[in-house]
Design an enzyme around this catalytic site. Structure first.
Site, PDB file in Angstrom:
ATOM      1  N   TYR A 184     -37.321 -20.034  19.951  1.00 51.16           N
ATOM      2  CA  TYR A 184     -37.103 -21.191  20.818  1.00 51.16           C
ATOM      3  C   TYR A 184     -38.375 -22.045  20.927  1.00 51.16           C
ATOM      4  O   TYR A 184     -38.333 -23.272  20.812  1.00 51.16           O
ATOM      5  CB  TYR A 184     -36.666 -20.686  22.191  1.00 51.16           C
ATOM      6  CG  TYR A 184     -36.413 -21.745  23.227  1.00 51.16           C
ATOM      7  CD1 TYR A 184     -35.283 -22.552  23.164  1.00 51.16           C
ATOM      8  CD2 TYR A 184     -37.290 -21.904  24.295  1.00 51.16           C
ATOM      9  CE1 TYR A 184     -35.048 -23.515  24.140  1.00 51.16           C
ATOM     10  CE2 TYR A 184     -37.052 -22.853  25.276  1.00 51.16           C
ATOM     11  CZ  TYR A 184     -35.935 -23.659  25.199  1.00 51.16           C
ATOM     12  OH  TYR A 184     -35.700 -24.607  26.158  1.00 51.16           O
ATOM     13  N   LYS A 189     -38.953 -25.918  19.815  1.00 48.29           N
ATOM     14  CA  LYS A 189     -39.293 -26.926  20.805  1.00 48.29           C
ATOM     15  C   LYS A 189     -40.632 -27.593  20.507  1.00 48.29           C
ATOM     16  O   LYS A 189     -40.832 -28.780  20.808  1.00 48.29           O
ATOM     17  CB  LYS A 189     -39.307 -26.300  22.199  1.00 48.29           C
ATOM     18  CG  LYS A 189     -37.916 -25.920  22.714  1.00 48.29           C
ATOM     19  CD  LYS A 189     -36.977 -27.114  22.735  1.00 48.29           C
ATOM     20  CE  LYS A 189     -35.681 -26.831  23.445  1.00 48.29           C
ATOM     21  NZ  LYS A 189     -34.766 -28.002  23.434  1.00 48.29           N
TER      22      LYS A 189
END
Length: 295
Positions: free
Chosen positions: A170, A174
């Site tokens: 993640y 990001k």
């Protein structure tokens, strides 16, 4: 008259959480909204058209205009149809809010290939694909002599910009989104398009399942107390970044509660040089520990 009156807006992942609040906020400010949501679980499983339909119904009940889109935004044809839905339904596109995503948290040494691929796909490709088709439309409009004043708002995270254990997949996605957003700003400036990123801090299915955050993001027991983690706190900044006269582009902002703070991008810091000679390992061993140490 709202601050986004007449603007045509796509919001991905708009069926729940922060995305839902974005869609409702844009509609309240006079925008016509494409509400995209695949309707998956918090880890990306299954499909459910209910959440997107419910948001569209809420917008229409309040007198706004909205249409649902249930496609996978990380799929090439899904992204193409998303942009086409805005063009065919409302006659144009002014704003793209890339928000959709899910988490599959694991420590690096227990993470599987499928967990890495799925999270990178939904976040990173899920930002790229809709942006690609929106950018092509705006470029065509600009080249045809039409004035373009468009905005893209991308969703990064503190997990990517500051780091967070257990979220290598993640966080990597990001972090990539923040850089992607900067490059989009550089490439599309000539066509009248701005691009910014936000790192929202709010109570969502993601944060409620993130290690160490589940207790922190709870609603305050005192209903009169300001709810710092309310996802609705994030949406005004997103709507502002979408306004026609917003001056910002190529930036990333932390948005939480009553606070908006600009991130400073990667910058060069301490350096050492070797008098126009190639370093040896021994020289670096002697010079680097102090010369490259943080001030």
């Amino acid at each position: 008259m709202g601050i986004c009156d007449g603007r045509i807006v796509i919001v991905t992942g708009a069926g729940r959480g922060i995305g839902r609040e974005h869609a409702l906020a844009f509609a309240a400010e006079g925008a016509r909204v494409v509400v995209n949501d695949l309707g998956t679980t918090g880890d990306g499983q299954g499909r459910d058209e209910g959440p997107a339909d419910e948001v569209v119904a809420a917008i229409r009940a309040a007198g706004g205009e909205a249409i649902a889109h249930f496609g996978d935004i990380a799929d090439w044809e899904g992204a193409r149809s998303l942009v086409a839905t805005a063009l065919n339904t409302f006659g144009g596109l002014d704003v793209l809010v890339n928000n959709a995503g899910f988490v599959r948290d694991r420590m690096l040494f227990t993470s599987g290939e499928d967990e890495w691929d799925a999270v990178i796909r939904v976040h990173l490709k899920g930002h790229f694909a809709p942006t690609r088709f929106a950018a092509a439309y705006w470029r065509e409009q600009s080249k045809a002599g039409k004035e373009v004043n468009a905005a893209i708002i991308n969703t990064s995270s503190t997990s990517g910009l500051l780091g967070n254990p257990g979220q290598a997949n993640y966080g990597a996605a990001k972090s990539g989104i923040a850089t992607f957003s900067q490059i989009v700003a550089m490439e599309l400036k000539r066509y009248g398009v701005r691009s910014n990123a936000i790192a929202p801090a709010a109570r969502t299915r993601m944060t409620e399942s993130t290690p160490g955050l589940s207790d922190v993001v709870k609603k305050p027991e005192d209903a009169a107390k300001f709810d710092v983690w309310n996802p609705a706190n994030v949406s005004p900044m997103v709507a502002y970044l979408a306004t026609a006269d917003c001056p910002f582009s190529g930036e990333a902002f932390l948005v939480q509660g009553d606070t908006v703070q600009r991130f400073q991008p990667w910058t060069l810091s301490e350096k050492i040089t070797n008098n126009e000679e190639r370093w040896t390992v021994a020289q670096l061993q002697a010079a680097a520990p102090t010369g490259l140490a943080r001030a």
